[in-house]
Design an enzyme around this catalytic site. Sequence first.
Site, PDB file in Angstrom:
ATOM      1  N   LYS A  86      81.913  17.158  94.595  1.00 25.01           N
ATOM      2  CA  LYS A  86      81.637  17.854  93.329  1.00 25.01           C
ATOM      3  C   LYS A  86      80.170  17.708  92.955  1.00 25.01           C
ATOM      4  O   LYS A  86      79.587  16.627  93.112  1.00 25.01           O
ATOM      5  CB  LYS A  86      82.539  17.280  92.223  1.00 25.01           C
ATOM      6  N   SER A 125      87.628  21.063  85.528  1.00 29.73           N
ATOM      7  CA  SER A 125      86.311  21.493  85.949  1.00 29.73           C
ATOM      8  C   SER A 125      86.045  21.320  87.439  1.00 29.73           C
ATOM      9  O   SER A 125      85.061  21.865  87.944  1.00 29.73           O
ATOM     10  CB  SER A 125      85.235  20.722  85.174  1.00 29.73           C
ATOM     11  N   SER A 185      90.328  17.031  84.707  1.00 30.73           N
ATOM     12  CA  SER A 185      89.530  17.908  85.561  1.00 30.73           C
ATOM     13  C   SER A 185      89.748  17.725  87.047  1.00 30.73           C
ATOM     14  O   SER A 185      89.217  18.508  87.844  1.00 30.73           O
ATOM     15  CB  SER A 185      88.038  17.748  85.246  1.00 30.73           C
TER      16      SER A 185
END
Lengths: 95, 487
Positions: B79, B154, B178
């Site tokens: 990420k 996210s 997330s």
Amino acid sequence: MALTRDDVLHVARLARIALSDDEVERFRAQLSGILDHFAALAAVDTDGVEPTAHPLPLANVMRDDVIEPSLPRDDVLANAPLAEDGYFRVRAVLE
Amino acid sequence: MSDLWKLTAHEAHEGLRRREFTSVELTESVLERVARVEPTINAYITLTAELALEQAREADAKLAAGTATPLTGIPVGVKDLIITKGVRTTAGSKMLENFIPPYDSHVYENLRRAGAVMIGKCNMDEFAMGSSTEHSAFGPTRNPWNPELVPGGSSGGSAAAVAAGECLVALGSDTGGSIRQPAALCGQVGLDPTYGRVSRYGIIAFGSSLDQVGPIGRDVEDVATMLDCIGGHDPRDSTTNPEPMPDLRHYLGRDIRGIRIGVPKEYFISGMEPGVAARIEEALALFESLGAVVDREVSLPSTEHALAVYYIIAPSEASANLARYDGVKYGFSDRSAPTMWENMEQTRAKGFGNEVKRRIMLGTYALSAGYYDAYYLKAQKVRTIISREFAEAFEKYDVLVTPTSPTVAFPLGAKVDDPFAMYLNDIYTLPASVAGLPAISVPCGFSDGLPVGMQIIGNFFDEGRILQVAHAFEQASGYRNLLAPMQ
């Protein structure tokens, strides 16, 4: 909790974010709506309840005060928008 | 051998160990898959193909030398709020569009030490604020099960990359759901560890008392392997747990007879899709058939307040953390105005997207004079009550089982202009985050052809138990390695 236009401008100034007129009105409506949903919290009985700032109990962590290598200055300044003579360059803070 | 990208990480490890293929071949297979599907999915902000092949060659040398670990040579996605030295790290924001970190995060150091291969930096909602990966300055990620739908957020880029075969496992981060919510919407396994299990050193901060890095994979064994690699004490993050990490894979394969499963009734609210409720009921019946003791009458009455608590605390912490983006030290800078303060206001106006501005404003308001007691302090007290209710539940139950998300994946754009509707996506994941508890989402079937996720919440540092329960379910249900059916 209906926020006023002045409330939004005050918060934007505290947060150092310039807003357009459209943004002021959009955030006023959206933030007012969100805060309305949160109003139910006020009714929760929290008398005698300690606040939780952290999910786990924290203890102070100490170490010997030994100087360790830091990032090289050039590496730190490599991402700076403006640098000069080994320093970050900014506009005058005091006029 | 061209379909090596379909393997789970542990299957690939076995193949590498037996010399059936090399890490370079495995990496090339994944990179070819990326080239084919990435124009549709947009799971990555930055691809690191050359670096990946270099790391794959190093991994092959380790494999030949007999010094490999379970992640050596395995292609991973990372990420894009996880700092990687020399590799652009943007947090999904224009503010950090050109930021090249001068050091590595703890978790990436651990991945490198293990010999993993980084395919790229995964797309995400800007500064991890969002539930759909539509709030990225680099365009939305699309759900591999149906590109007209969101992948969740996210960590939507990480979850979509795993589901589409663009990496075998990935790292995400979870502040209020997330990791778990996008894992659920993409049919993958996602684990949010106990707060303090994984070092946050080198993680771009959002809500410091909530943020936690964790794995997304195609099965439970892969996420256990990833957490084994990244977890543990780090002296650079004083909030990490000083206790040694247990061997989490030790818990896999154990039966769950006698395990006490609580099902909090407050999680079965109106608004939940019938298909989601039906899959959870089927999962509970499966648990019972495996010998677990399921109690559906558990009550956690303050669950309804978790959303407000989270959306006061997280933006408050964000408003402080994001104060560092002033256009001076790094990142986007607007120097068009004549004064320092105006430069700062313009930098933040042009560098941040709408959702980030909204949350900074919300947090600044909640912390401002006259409102601190009514919002921030009140939320911190209700957080205590929520934690106490969980603590009481874990005196009676080994784990709690809930849906991960009230709905399956929804259409792009459906909620982007209605922030409160978007916030409701996280309603089942927020309570565990607020309390700092570990929780995993595992696939438990489909509704209208789209994956449904089930959440298993455990007590503090009891990741082993939730992995045990998740693994038993996965083995019995057969819901594992769910690659999205795209060409």
